[in-house]
Design an enzyme around this catalytic site. Structure first.
Site, short mmCIF file in Angstrom:
data_model
loop_
_atom_site.label_atom_id
_atom_site.label_comp_id
_atom_site.label_asym_id
_atom_site.label_seq_id
_atom_site.Cartn_x
_atom_site.Cartn_y
_atom_site.Cartn_z
N ARG A 68 0.83 -1.21 0.00
CA ARG A 68 0.00 0.00 0.00
C ARG A 68 0.86 1.26 0.00
NH1 ARG A 68 -5.20 0.09 2.10
NH2 ARG A 68 -4.77 1.92 3.37
N ARG A 91 10.20 4.95 -2.97
CA ARG A 91 10.73 5.67 -4.13
C ARG A 91 12.08 6.33 -3.85
NH1 ARG A 91 6.37 9.71 -2.26
NH2 ARG A 91 4.63 8.72 -3.34
N ARG A 148 -9.28 -6.50 13.17
CA ARG A 148 -8.53 -5.71 14.14
C ARG A 148 -9.40 -4.53 14.55
NH1 ARG A 148 -4.68 -7.58 17.00
NH2 ARG A 148 -3.44 -5.66 17.05
N ARG A 198 -0.02 5.41 16.30
CA ARG A 198 0.19 6.76 15.76
C ARG A 198 -0.60 7.78 16.57
NH1 ARG A 198 -2.54 5.19 9.88
NH2 ARG A 198 -4.57 4.65 10.70
N GLU A 256 -3.81 6.13 18.74
CA GLU A 256 -4.48 4.91 18.25
C GLU A 256 -3.81 3.67 18.84
OE1 GLU A 256 -4.93 4.73 13.99
OE2 GLU A 256 -5.67 6.79 13.89
N TYR A 264 -9.88 -4.90 2.67
CA TYR A 264 -9.17 -3.73 3.20
C TYR A 264 -9.31 -2.59 2.17
CZ TYR A 264 -5.03 -1.51 5.48
OH TYR A 264 -4.16 -0.68 6.15
N ASP A 302 -10.00 1.14 0.70
CA ASP A 302 -10.00 2.57 1.00
C ASP A 302 -11.31 3.17 0.50
OD1 ASP A 302 -7.59 2.95 2.33
OD2 ASP A 302 -6.45 2.92 0.47
P1 FAD Z 1 -18.44 1.62 7.37
O1 FAD Z 1 -18.07 3.03 7.30
O2 FAD Z 1 -17.83 0.77 8.44
O3 FAD Z 1 -20.04 1.56 7.49
C1 FAD Z 1 -20.71 0.41 7.88
C2 FAD Z 1 -21.83 0.86 8.80
O4 FAD Z 1 -22.69 -0.26 9.05
C3 FAD Z 1 -21.35 1.34 10.16
O5 FAD Z 1 -21.81 2.65 10.40
C4 FAD Z 1 -21.96 0.34 11.15
O6 FAD Z 1 -22.38 0.94 12.35
C5 FAD Z 1 -23.16 -0.18 10.36
N1 FAD Z 1 -23.56 -1.51 10.79
C6 FAD Z 1 -22.81 -2.61 10.90
N2 FAD Z 1 -23.55 -3.65 11.33
C7 FAD Z 1 -24.81 -3.19 11.50
C8 FAD Z 1 -26.01 -3.78 11.95
N3 FAD Z 1 -26.06 -5.06 12.32
N4 FAD Z 1 -27.12 -3.01 11.99
C9 FAD Z 1 -27.08 -1.70 11.64
N5 FAD Z 1 -25.96 -1.10 11.22
C10 FAD Z 1 -24.83 -1.82 11.15
N6 FAD Z 1 -9.78 5.06 3.62
C11 FAD Z 1 -9.20 5.99 2.85
O7 FAD Z 1 -9.52 6.10 1.66
N7 FAD Z 1 -8.27 6.85 3.38
C12 FAD Z 1 -7.88 6.80 4.68
O8 FAD Z 1 -7.05 7.60 5.11
C13 FAD Z 1 -8.48 5.81 5.51
N8 FAD Z 1 -8.13 5.71 6.81
C14 FAD Z 1 -8.73 4.77 7.59
C15 FAD Z 1 -8.35 4.71 8.94
C16 FAD Z 1 -8.94 3.77 9.77
C17 FAD Z 1 -8.54 3.70 11.22
C18 FAD Z 1 -9.89 2.86 9.23
C19 FAD Z 1 -10.53 1.82 10.11
C20 FAD Z 1 -10.27 2.93 7.91
C21 FAD Z 1 -9.68 3.87 7.07
N9 FAD Z 1 -10.05 3.99 5.73
C22 FAD Z 1 -9.46 4.94 4.93
C23 FAD Z 1 -11.07 3.10 5.12
C24 FAD Z 1 -12.49 3.71 5.17
O9 FAD Z 1 -12.89 3.91 6.50
C25 FAD Z 1 -13.46 2.74 4.49
O10 FAD Z 1 -13.05 2.45 3.18
C26 FAD Z 1 -14.91 3.22 4.42
O11 FAD Z 1 -15.28 4.09 5.45
C27 FAD Z 1 -15.79 2.00 4.45
O12 FAD Z 1 -17.14 2.34 4.24
P2 FAD Z 1 -18.25 1.24 4.46
O13 FAD Z 1 -19.56 1.87 4.15
O14 FAD Z 1 -17.88 -0.01 3.77
O15 FAD Z 1 -18.15 0.83 6.01
N1 UDP Z 2 3.43 0.58 7.93
C1 UDP Z 2 4.64 0.48 8.56
N2 UDP Z 2 5.19 1.57 9.14
C2 UDP Z 2 4.58 2.77 9.12
C3 UDP Z 2 3.34 2.89 8.46
C4 UDP Z 2 2.79 1.77 7.88
O1 UDP Z 2 5.21 -0.60 8.60
O2 UDP Z 2 5.13 3.74 9.68
C5 UDP Z 2 2.84 -0.64 7.33
C6 UDP Z 2 1.90 -1.35 8.32
O3 UDP Z 2 2.02 -2.73 8.09
C7 UDP Z 2 0.55 -0.86 7.91
C8 UDP Z 2 0.71 -0.79 6.40
O4 UDP Z 2 2.05 -0.33 6.21
O5 UDP Z 2 -0.48 -1.75 8.30
C9 UDP Z 2 -0.27 0.12 5.68
O6 UDP Z 2 -0.16 1.41 6.22
P1 UDP Z 2 -1.30 2.48 6.09
O7 UDP Z 2 -0.79 3.78 6.59
O8 UDP Z 2 -1.83 2.41 4.70
O9 UDP Z 2 -2.38 1.90 7.12
P2 UDP Z 2 -3.86 2.39 7.50
O10 UDP Z 2 -3.88 3.90 7.34
O11 UDP Z 2 -4.77 1.66 6.58
O12 UDP Z 2 -3.97 1.96 8.92
#
Ligand code: FAD
Ligand code: UDP
Length: 366
Positions: A171, A175, A248, A279, A299, A347, A349
């Site tokens: 991911r 570079r 997780r 982080r 986190e 996984y 985005d």
């Molecule tokens: P969700 O947003 O999880 O929506 C699912 C919803 O379903 C939730 O609100 C939940 O409450 C509801 N639900 C579940 N079960 C039930 C039930 N039984 N009844 C009623 N409701 C229910 N993506 C990026 O592009 N850039 C980023 O920087 C980025 N950072 C991230 C950082 C973290 C810590 C995490 C966890 C994810 C990150 N993502 C990022 C990914 C991004 O969050 C997801 O791609 C996106 O929000 C997923 O949307 P979704 O609708 O699939 O799921």
């Molecule tokens: N990662 C790492 N060191 C860092 C940042 C990321 O080894 O300082 C690795 C780690 O395995 C992580 C993966 O790269 O799960 C993807 O990182 P990203 O920042 O995309 O994770 P997310 O924002 O989805 O948690």
């Protein structure tokens, strides 16, 4: 009232589907068990700062169609994600680039960096990387792996790097130029005013019920809709009957601080094992905030157990195989569409979620 669609989950997948369905004249009811819409991209305003309640979200994509799509709902700023990594008392730029290598080895040119990495790789004898450790070592060599990858990854995933799939580390860009942009994508930014407003616009004019868990709701309303779009956990939908998929979870420890600038960057990663969190996010920097105070979130990553929020699917072989079995069950549910990060156990985005939702809409909403 009988709706065309019951949409479970007011996150990005469910909301894109609802928006598109409404445009086609379909009726939808969106439910979410949380007390708010927007799923994991939900932002909450604290001290005038948009706090990314479920973890930092930076929008990035190379898909122009997706970029144009999301820009209907918000104007994006020019934020470029450039995290900093702290390893013990050393500080490095991410992703792995000439700034990182220069700091690590006191060198200046790409040639020098390549020679050091090549020398380290040659000693390892890895022909075809089979797991995250081998992938990382064969890309970046031993020093970068030991200082910036191993500790962070093992905290994040709670598993040794040898047991994790290599795609996770792919991911991140790697570079030989002086470029700290964390993403290679063509388009990037943060929606001005936060993500929740995007979802509010998508769901405008659509019936929404929060604090509503599907499994309770459907018992009392079995005939509420012709079809269901389910974006919750696929294994939970089937009562875990084939066993539980692993996820997780993350605990966010959020604090308001009486300073205008705590760490000088939106994202600082702590890559050594001894620091218990992965982080620290300083939310104001995503929007170049000038507020007097600041809000930070540490986190802490952990294994998911029932009752916790499932954030990351663990896409190793064992879990992917189990998911394939659930997928077969899902294919037999003719009136249910499974989507999103939890419904598809991917996984994803945000851009990939939009892409996937639009694909489903194209097939479904004729
Ligand atoms: P969700 O947003 O999880 O929506 C699912 C919803 O379903 C939730 O609100 C939940 O409450 C509801 N639900 C579940 N079960 C039930 C039930 N039984 N009844 C009623 N409701 C229910 N993506 C990026 O592009 N850039 C980023 O920087 C980025 N950072 C991230 C950082 C973290 C810590 C995490 C966890 C994810 C990150 N993502 C990022 C990914 C991004 O969050 C997801 O791609 C996106 O929000 C997923 O949307 P979704 O609708 O699939 O799921
Ligand atoms: N990662 C790492 N060191 C860092 C940042 C990321 O080894 O300082 C690795 C780690 O395995 C992580 C993966 O790269 O799960 C993807 O990182 P990203 O920042 O995309 O994770 P997310 O924002 O989805 O948690």
């Amino acid at each position: 009232m009988k709706y065309n669609y019951l949409i479970v989950g007011a996150g990005l997948f469910g909301s894109v589907f609802a928006y598109e369905a409404k445009k086609k004249g379909k009726t939808c009811l969106v439910i979410d068990k949380r007390d708010h819409i927007a799923g994991n991209i939900y932002c909450e305003e604290i001290e005038g700062i948009n706090v990314h309640k479920y973890g930092a979200h930076i929008f990035h994509t190379s898909n122009k169609k997706v970029w144009d799509y999301i820009n209907q709902f918000a104007e994006f700023n020019n934020y470029i994600n450039s995290p900093v990594a702290v390893y013990k008392d050393e500080l490095y730029n991410l992703p792995f680039n000439m700034n990182t290598f220069s700091k690590m080895w006191g060198i200046r040119t790409p040639q020098e960096a390549k020679e050091i990495i090549q020398k380290q790789i040659a000693e390892l004898n890895i022909t075809e990387p089979k797991n995250l450790e081998e992938q990382a070592l064969s890309l970046a060599g031993t020093d970068v792996y030991e200082k910036l990858i191993k500790g962070y990854t093992e905290k994040q995933w709670g598993r040794p790097c040898t047991e994790l799939p290599s795609f996770i580390i792919k991911r991140l860009p790697f570079r030989f130029i002086y470029d700290n942009n964390y993403f290679n994508d063509r388009y990037q930014g943060i929606p001005m005013g936060g993500y929740t407003k995007i979802v509010e616009k998508m769901l405008d004019g659509i019936d929404v019920k929060t604090n509503t868990d599907y499994f309770e709701f459907i018992k009392e309303n079995p005939d509420i809709a012709e079809k269901t779009v389910f974006t919750g956990m696929i294994d939970e939908y089937f009562g875990y009957k084939l066993g539980a998929l692993e996820y997780r979870s993350v605990r966010f420890e959020t604090e308001v601080l009486d300073t205008d600038n705590y760490q000088g960057n939106a994202v600082v990663n702590y890559t050594d094992r001894e620091v218990p969190y992965t982080r620290i996010i300083e939310h104001k920097h995503f929007e170049f905030g000038k507020q007097e105070k600041t809000v930070i979130s540490r986190e802490y990553s952990s294994e998911w157990h029932q009752g916790m929020e499932p954030y990351y699917p663990v896409n190793d072989d064992k879990n992917n195989t189990l998911f394939d079995e659930y997928r077969k069950l899902a294919d037999q549910e003719k009136d249910v569409i499974f989507g999103g990060r939890l419904g598809n156990y991917k996984y994803y985005d945000m851009d990939k979620v939009i892409e996937a939702a639009l694909e489903v809409c194209e097939k479904e909403l004729v």
